[in-house]
Scaffold this motif. Structure first.
Motif, PDB file in Angstrom:
ATOM      1  N   ILE A  73      37.813  46.068  48.265  1.00 26.58           N
ATOM      2  CA  ILE A  73      37.502  45.601  46.909  1.00 26.58           C
ATOM      3  C   ILE A  73      38.072  46.628  45.942  1.00 26.58           C
ATOM      4  O   ILE A  73      37.674  47.797  45.972  1.00 26.58           O
ATOM      5  CB  ILE A  73      35.984  45.460  46.683  1.00 26.58           C
ATOM      6  N   GLN A  74      38.998  46.207  45.101  1.00 26.58           N
ATOM      7  CA  GLN A  74      39.652  47.131  44.180  1.00 26.58           C
ATOM      8  C   GLN A  74      39.462  46.681  42.746  1.00 26.58           C
ATOM      9  O   GLN A  74      39.579  45.489  42.436  1.00 26.58           O
ATOM     10  CB  GLN A  74      41.151  47.241  44.502  1.00 26.58           C
ATOM     11  N   LEU A  75      39.162  47.647  41.883  1.00 28.39           N
ATOM     12  CA  LEU A  75      39.021  47.402  40.450  1.00 28.39           C
ATOM     13  C   LEU A  75      40.027  48.264  39.696  1.00 28.39           C
ATOM     14  O   LEU A  75      40.289  49.404  40.085  1.00 28.39           O
ATOM     15  CB  LEU A  75      37.610  47.746  39.972  1.00 28.39           C
TER      16      LEU A  75
ATOM     17  N   PRO B  51      41.955  44.690  32.564  1.00 24.43           N
ATOM     18  CA  PRO B  51      41.221  44.919  33.809  1.00 24.43           C
ATOM     19  C   PRO B  51      41.626  43.923  34.887  1.00 24.43           C
ATOM     20  O   PRO B  51      41.991  42.781  34.608  1.00 24.43           O
ATOM     21  CB  PRO B  51      39.758  44.735  33.399  1.00 24.43           C
ATOM     22  N   ALA B  52      41.565  44.408  36.123  1.00 30.06           N
ATOM     23  CA  ALA B  52      41.938  43.560  37.259  1.00 30.06           C
ATOM     24  C   ALA B  52      40.950  43.794  38.394  1.00 30.06           C
ATOM     25  O   ALA B  52      40.340  44.861  38.506  1.00 30.06           O
ATOM     26  CB  ALA B  52      43.361  43.867  37.714  1.00 30.06           C
ATOM     27  N   ILE B  53      40.804  42.781  39.232  1.00 27.30           N
ATOM     28  CA  ILE B  53      39.954  42.879  40.413  1.00 27.30           C
ATOM     29  C   ILE B  53      40.660  42.206  41.575  1.00 27.30           C
ATOM     30  O   ILE B  53      41.359  41.197  41.396  1.00 27.30           O
ATOM     31  CB  ILE B  53      38.561  42.249  40.177  1.00 27.30           C
ATOM     32  N   SER B  54      40.519  42.783  42.751  1.00 25.52           N
ATOM     33  CA  SER B  54      41.108  42.225  43.962  1.00 25.52           C
ATOM     34  C   SER B  54      40.109  42.376  45.097  1.00 25.52           C
ATOM     35  O   SER B  54      39.482  43.437  45.248  1.00 25.52           O
ATOM     36  CB  SER B  54      42.415  42.948  44.305  1.00 25.52           C
ATOM     37  N   VAL B  55      39.941  41.325  45.882  1.00 24.07           N
ATOM     38  CA  VAL B  55      38.990  41.355  46.994  1.00 24.07           C
ATOM     39  C   VAL B  55      39.587  40.581  48.163  1.00 24.07           C
ATOM     40  O   VAL B  55      40.299  39.599  47.976  1.00 24.07           O
ATOM     41  CB  VAL B  55      37.621  40.761  46.571  1.00 24.07           C
ATOM     42  N   GLU B  56      39.304  41.056  49.370  1.00 22.79           N
ATOM     43  CA  GLU B  56      39.826  40.418  50.579  1.00 22.79           C
ATOM     44  C   GLU B  56      38.702  40.211  51.589  1.00 22.79           C
ATOM     45  O   GLU B  56      37.753  40.995  51.658  1.00 22.79           O
ATOM     46  CB  GLU B  56      40.924  41.279  51.207  1.00 22.79           C
ATOM     47  N   GLY B  57      38.850  39.133  52.356  1.00 22.67           N
ATOM     48  CA  GLY B  57      37.927  38.891  53.459  1.00 22.67           C
ATOM     49  C   GLY B  57      36.524  38.537  53.038  1.00 22.67           C
ATOM     50  O   GLY B  57      35.560  39.193  53.461  1.00 22.67           O
TER      51      GLY B  57
END
Length: 232
Positions: free
Chosen positions: A51-53, A59-65
């Protein structure tokens, strides 16, 4: 003078960090995030990937799985899953009532809808039945009309700088009493802004084992007002 420079540096440091962008990876807080999501959705949520912010004026957010479990009593363990999702927007344009999306990416979204022989389903979240009922003494049509007018009164403009991209999406519906199964597959959907009032969409996939392709343009203002804005 030195004290003044130190004070200015302390005051300007957060602004500079927002301008440059500060990337944060949520590792130790993963359990807290999944617990909060599980409480809100009223079912188990697992996040197995990073999980990356990015903290900035964009602003950006990225999440996997991501996996959302089915309620108890359903044979299949997973209700929905996402391989990877990310989004980035720009904050400053919101001051002038302009929503500017840099990009939204959704890959590997799978949703399994199930209706049991006892007419129970697995897609009701957050007590949606109670939420869908109008307030006491208030007709449903009047409540809906006020919500629509409030949305129209916001007067926000909208723009996609790069794209909204959805790939490898699948939705299946199973009616166990009727022994019926419907499958919808979206191989890819791309949504871009052609200008301030026009969206272009291209999509391809299959439904009931029949392939389809879509290539259309939409007027943004009718869409924001809850009307179909298709003109090509």
């Amino acid at each position: 003078m030195i004290v003044l420079m130190v004070v200015l540096a302390i005051l300007l440091l957060p602004i500079m960090a927002l301008m440059i962008g500060l990337k944060v990876e949520i590792g130790d807080s993963r359990e807290l995030v999944t617990t909060l999501l599980s409480q809100q959705l009223q079912r188990d949520v697992r996040i197995t990937g990073p999980i990356q912010l990015e903290l900035s004026f964009s602003p950006a957010i990225s999440v996997e799985g991501v996996e959302i479990a089915n309620p108890q009593g359903f044979s299949e363990p997973i209700f929905a899953s996402i391989r990877k999702a990310s989004a980035q927007i720009h904050i400053l344009p919101l001051i002038s009532r302009h929503l500017e999306v840099e990009q939204i990416l959704l890959d590997g979204f799978h949703l399994d809808l199930i209706k049991t022989p006892a007419a129970e389903n697995n897609w009701q979240l957050w007590g949606s039945i109670a939420a869908s009922q109008p307030a006491s003494g208030e007709p449903h049509s009047q409540k809906t009309e006020r919500q629509t007018l409030a949305w129209q009164g916001m007067n926000y403009s909208f723009n996609i700088k790069q794209q909204i991209l959805i790939s490898d999406a699948r939705i299946s519906y199973s009616d166990q009493a009727a022994e019926a199964v419907l499958n919808w597959q979206l191989e890819q959907l791309i949504l871009v802004s052609l200008d301030s009032d026009t969206l272009a969409m291209k999509a391809n996939g299959s439904m009931l084992n029949e392939p389809y392709e879509l290539d259309s343009r939409w007027q943004l203002e009718p869409l924001l007002q809850g009307h179909a804005g298709l003109f090509n």
